[in-house]
Design an enzyme around this catalytic site. Sequence first.
Site, PDB file in Angstrom:
ATOM      1  N   LYS A  88       0.841  -1.207   0.000  1.00 32.95           N
ATOM      2  CA  LYS A  88       0.000   0.000   0.000  1.00 32.95           C
ATOM      3  C   LYS A  88       0.872   1.252   0.000  1.00 32.95           C
ATOM      4  O   LYS A  88       0.599   2.210  -0.722  1.00 32.95           O
ATOM      5  CB  LYS A  88      -0.934  -0.004   1.225  1.00 32.95           C
ATOM      6  CG  LYS A  88      -2.121  -0.932   1.061  1.00 32.95           C
ATOM      7  CD  LYS A  88      -2.893  -1.139   2.362  1.00 32.95           C
ATOM      8  CE  LYS A  88      -3.950  -2.217   2.170  1.00 32.95           C
ATOM      9  NZ  LYS A  88      -4.465  -2.761   3.439  1.00 32.95           N
ATOM     10  N   GLN A  91      -4.647  -1.375   9.535  1.00 36.24           N
ATOM     11  CA  GLN A  91      -4.624  -2.716   8.942  1.00 36.24           C
ATOM     12  C   GLN A  91      -5.230  -3.731   9.915  1.00 36.24           C
ATOM     13  O   GLN A  91      -4.890  -3.760  11.101  1.00 36.24           O
ATOM     14  CB  GLN A  91      -3.167  -3.094   8.609  1.00 36.24           C
ATOM     15  CG  GLN A  91      -3.000  -4.416   7.882  1.00 36.24           C
ATOM     16  CD  GLN A  91      -3.541  -4.410   6.454  1.00 36.24           C
ATOM     17  OE1 GLN A  91      -3.670  -3.364   5.825  1.00 36.24           O
ATOM     18  NE2 GLN A  91      -3.868  -5.583   5.950  1.00 36.24           N
ATOM     19  N   ASP A 125     -11.140   3.144   4.238  1.00 33.72           N
ATOM     20  CA  ASP A 125     -11.627   1.757   4.179  1.00 33.72           C
ATOM     21  C   ASP A 125     -13.154   1.704   4.062  1.00 33.72           C
ATOM     22  O   ASP A 125     -13.710   0.673   3.687  1.00 33.72           O
ATOM     23  CB  ASP A 125     -11.246   1.015   5.465  1.00 33.72           C
ATOM     24  CG  ASP A 125     -10.047   0.092   5.302  1.00 33.72           C
ATOM     25  OD1 ASP A 125      -9.840  -0.431   4.196  1.00 33.72           O
ATOM     26  OD2 ASP A 125      -9.328  -0.112   6.304  1.00 33.72           O
TER      27      ASP A 125
HETATM   28  N1  GUN Z   1      -6.799  -6.556   6.090  1.00 28.87           N
HETATM   29  C1  GUN Z   1      -7.063  -7.263   4.975  1.00 28.87           C
HETATM   30  N2  GUN Z   1      -7.762  -6.516   4.086  1.00 28.87           N
HETATM   31  C2  GUN Z   1      -7.933  -5.311   4.657  1.00 28.87           C
HETATM   32  C3  GUN Z   1      -8.557  -4.096   4.236  1.00 28.87           C
HETATM   33  O1  GUN Z   1      -9.128  -3.984   3.137  1.00 28.87           O
HETATM   34  N3  GUN Z   1      -8.514  -3.065   5.101  1.00 28.87           N
HETATM   35  C4  GUN Z   1      -7.907  -3.168   6.319  1.00 28.87           C
HETATM   36  N4  GUN Z   1      -7.925  -2.103   7.110  1.00 28.87           N
HETATM   37  N5  GUN Z   1      -7.316  -4.275   6.746  1.00 28.87           N
HETATM   38  C5  GUN Z   1      -7.329  -5.335   5.909  1.00 28.87           C
END
Ligand code: GUN
Length: 307
Positions: free
Chosen positions: A59, A103, A126
């Site tokens: 990311k 995350q 998100d």
């Molecule tokens: N962990 C796995 N996928 C995601 C996501 O799309 N957002 C977040 N915050 N954590 C994740």
Amino acid sequence: MTVEPARAALIDGKTFSAALVERVAAAAARLNQAHGVQAGLAVVIVGEDPASQIYVRNKGERTLGAGMRSDTHRLAETTTQAELLSLIAGLNTDAGVHGILVQLPLPAHIDASAVLAAIDPDKDVDGFHVVNAGRLAVGLPGLVPCTPLGCLLMLKDQLGDLSGLHAVVVGRSNIVGKPMAQLLLAESCTVTIAHSRTRDLPALCRTADILVAAVGRPEMVRGDWIKPGATVIDVGINRVPSLDPAKAAEGKTRVVGDVAFAEAVQVAGRITPVPGGVGPMTIACLLANTYVAACRQNGIAPEPLDA
Ligand code: GUN
């Protein structure tokens, strides 16, 4: 002469997401040039989960690649909930940070829902905050969860107007199934949400013009569950043992979706492969949400990002 069965067209998420990222990067560059606003995303990771470490690194790299500011906050596994909430409070008031992503999963001693609730909804890229879930439900502008947003963009690109189509969403998670259903409803689809207690799931799926599988069960949706010509969106990313028994014995794995692809591709009209379908769209939509959040926080109308 043998007649080959029809084969579905593959929906190429890699190419489509690369084009979306290019549009986001170009729009973000114009935002910076015209208004002096560099869109910024802060990602917070707690602990050492190896898969999460890879996702977070990815990311950060992709955010920088789109010309945005990227801050990664790596916190120890022993971080307290109070410490994490204090970091989020600081990010909420940092004018250079327009998107905040914590995350998941978080360590067991931290209440994830309390942490998500502490993020400013306008920075919740998100789209997991209850305020954004509510905005989506009532049709107000907000931030939409990245994976279902990516699915919707692919569906509109493939099918154009979705109104009147019957969409069956298999899976009722807050992250994919429920927001996916809301997005399809907003496009005037007739929407059915199915789940593990649904009766005669195969027969229900066979009525779908659009079938979205988001259950996390490898290859659960079979070819004979699909209406001929339907559009199939496979959100699943499941690791299963390699087909080669020797390799499987060494612990080698392969990735499959929630749809039995080899069967489904013979019946569907269009289908997303796994990997290379929905997966690449999620991060592209995260960048798109960060750009949109940066615009709105500065009172600027975001440029449309659909193709
Ligand atoms: N962990 C796995 N996928 C995601 C996501 O799309 N957002 C977040 N915050 N954590 C994740």
